[in-house]
Write a protein that holds these residues in place. Structure first.
Motif, mmCIF file in Angstrom:
data_model
loop_
_atom_site.group_PDB
_atom_site.id
_atom_site.type_symbol
_atom_site.label_atom_id
_atom_site.label_comp_id
_atom_site.label_asym_id
_atom_site.label_seq_id
_atom_site.Cartn_x
_atom_site.Cartn_y
_atom_site.Cartn_z
ATOM 1 N N GLU A 256 0.876 -1.293 0.233
ATOM 2 C CA GLU A 256 -0.155 0.010 -0.113
ATOM 3 C C GLU A 256 0.880 1.285 0.197
ATOM 4 O O GLU A 256 0.512 2.289 -0.615
ATOM 5 C CB GLU A 256 -0.941 -0.038 1.283
ATOM 6 N N ALA A 305 -2.651 -3.672 -4.384
ATOM 7 C CA ALA A 305 -2.598 -4.585 -3.070
ATOM 8 C C ALA A 305 -3.733 -5.108 -2.804
ATOM 9 O O ALA A 305 -3.535 -6.217 -2.042
ATOM 10 C CB ALA A 305 -2.200 -3.416 -2.083
ATOM 11 N N ASP A 306 -4.896 -4.497 -2.988
ATOM 12 C CA ASP A 306 -6.168 -5.413 -2.731
ATOM 13 C C ASP A 306 -6.089 -6.804 -3.693
ATOM 14 O O ASP A 306 -6.867 -7.524 -3.206
ATOM 15 C CB ASP A 306 -7.159 -4.614 -2.930
#
Length: 340
Positions: A256, A305-306
């Motif tokens: 992130e 990042a997800d």
């Protein structure tokens, strides 16, 4: 005369400015060339493919060459180790050891999906009991096969090649690449990124990792982030599995932070990040140049990042030792099958 003198002076000024600009361009090119050479020279390469030969799991038949190439977007499996393998004052201050006592306390198999739209990070507990295969050594000899030994002994007795071979024996998944980062390099990377924000669910007070934190959200510098990655005894249970949970939180937080940091608009920070990464890096020979690493990085440009899933290899308490674990079957085999 006055006009001629004026034009002559202007001509000299333009010439001087042109020379200054040319000089600046040359210096810029030289600096860029030096920076590229320096970053490229930072990286240590290990020829794992030659060391292990053909006695390895096969790559997917549909992508015999693509999966080994960082610039393409086929699936890739990368073994990532965090270690204290390099000697030096910085590593000693951060709790590392010398090359004689090398350890790999963090091991993750990073699977990149085809198209680089998603990734799975699988942590392997260092306390897992495994069969360690016979591994080639630099002097031409080999280690002996060993049974019911801790997973992280593979790196200790045979270095990167043995770590890769042991993971492949455990998972039956071909490791396309190998990346190792040391203690000081990890801390420098976090600092170069401006720190990392992590939320902990419980208080941490660990003398061995030199970290004390209250439960809550914290912005950590490099030394603190490394302490979090190494924390084990200062949290409930004091197990390697609890430490892995912290490491996985840290991986997400780092991704992130990287996404939120526009490195391309800040060349100075970009260089610091690149210097921190390459200066602490050991890779297989397929990734041991700045160009190859950049190709891999560029292929991950669209990975959010997800879209990264973090899991731990399913384990149960070892029947022979309550302080050790073994792979839980068939769950572990099913997990590795999904990464082939």
């Amino acid at each position: 005369m006055d006009r001629g003198g004026h034009m002559g002076g202007r001509g000299k000024a333009l010439k001087a400015a042109g020379l200054a600009l040319a000089g600046a361009l040359l210096l810029g090119i030289a600096a860029a060339g030096w920076a590229y050479w320096h970053l490229n020279d930072n990286i240590t390469g290990v020829d794992i493919n030659s060391a292990l030969g053909d006695d390895r799991p096969a790559r997917p038949s549909a992508t015999p060459s693509v999966s080994a190439s960082p610039q393409d977007t086929g699936p890739l499996n990368i073994l990532v180790l965090g270690s204290d393998s390099r000697s030096g004052d910085e590593n000693e201050e951060l709790g590392g050891g010398d090359s004689e006592g090398a350890r790999s306390d963090t091991a993750m198999v990073v699977h990149l999906d085809a198209g680089r739209t998603g990734a799975t990070v699988v942590s392997i507990p260092r306390d897992t009991l495994v069969t360690r295969p016979s591994c080639p050594l630099d002097d031409g000899t080999s280690t002996s096969e060993a049974y019911q030994v801790m997973f992280n002994t593979a790196y200790a007795v045979g270095g990167p090649a043995c770590a890769v071979k042991t993971v492949e024996a455990l998972t039956d998944v071909r490791m396309d690449h190998y990346i190792e980062i040391d203690f000081s390099g990890f801390a420098k990377l976090v600092d170069a990124l401006g720190g990392v924000t992590v939320t902990t669910d419980e208080d941490i007070d660990d003398d061995k990792s030199h970290l004390t934190l209250q439960a809550g959200t914290h912005h950590l510098d490099g030394t603190e982030a490394l302490g979090l990655a190494r924390t084990r005894y200062g949290i409930a249970g004091g197990s390697d599995l609890a430490r892995i949970e912290l490491q996985q939180k840290l991986v997400k937080a780092l991704l992130e932070q990287i996404s939120a940091t526009d490195l391309l608009t800040d060349p100075t920070r970009l260089y610091r990040v690149a210097d921190a990464v390459t200066g602490s890096l050991t890779t297989d020979t397929g990734l041991d140049s700045l160009g190859e690493l950049m190709s891999l990085g560029q292929s991950l440009g669209g990975l959010d990042a997800d879209a990264v899933t973090t899991v731990t290899m399913p384990v149960v308490q070892a029947p022979s030792d309550a302080n050790r674990v073994v792979a839980e079957e068939p769950e572990a085999a099913d997990l590795w099958e999904s990464l082939r």
